[in-house]
Design a protein around this motif. Sequence first.
Motif, PDB file in Angstrom:
ATOM      1  N   CYS A 156     -28.643  54.913  -5.538  1.00  0.00           N
ATOM      2  CA  CYS A 156     -29.167  54.029  -4.503  1.00  0.00           C
ATOM      3  C   CYS A 156     -30.624  54.413  -4.242  1.00  0.00           C
ATOM      4  N   CYS A 205     -31.037  55.531  -0.178  1.00  0.00           N
ATOM      5  CA  CYS A 205     -30.545  56.795   0.377  1.00  0.00           C
ATOM      6  C   CYS A 205     -30.448  57.894  -0.677  1.00  0.00           C
ATOM      7  N   CYS A 253     -24.105  50.028  -1.993  1.00  0.00           N
ATOM      8  CA  CYS A 253     -24.741  51.012  -1.126  1.00  0.00           C
ATOM      9  C   CYS A 253     -26.172  50.584  -0.845  1.00  0.00           C
ATOM     10  N   GLN A 254     -26.876  50.218  -1.887  1.00  0.00           N
ATOM     11  CA  GLN A 254     -28.276  49.858  -1.705  1.00  0.00           C
ATOM     12  C   GLN A 254     -28.434  48.606  -0.856  1.00  0.00           C
ATOM     13  N   CYS A 268     -27.751  49.805   2.649  1.00  0.00           N
ATOM     14  CA  CYS A 268     -28.814  50.674   3.156  1.00  0.00           C
ATOM     15  C   CYS A 268     -30.069  49.879   3.509  1.00  0.00           C
TER      16      CYS A 268
HETATM   17 ZN    ZN Z   1     -27.554  53.952  -0.138  1.00  0.00          ZN
END
Ligand code: ZN
Length: 59
Positions: A15, A18, A31-32, A35
């Motif tokens: 990602c 994070c 996740c990206q 985030c």
């Molecule tokens: Zn992330």
Amino acid sequence: MVNIIKNKSCELYQCAECKLKYESRKIAEKCQAWCSAHKSCNIAIIKHALSEEHKKQLV
Ligand SMILES: [Zn+2]
């Protein structure tokens, strides 16, 4: 776009927000997306992240 990290034996996906790494590209993309939208981490996603220790075993 998630970062792709190539190892001898496998590819990992990171990602870009994070910096957590995943074995699954789909989860890294999730996740990206999370985030960048929320500016925080989703525990349901990051539980799939590779630990530093796991990473050492792979390298
Ligand atoms: Zn992330």
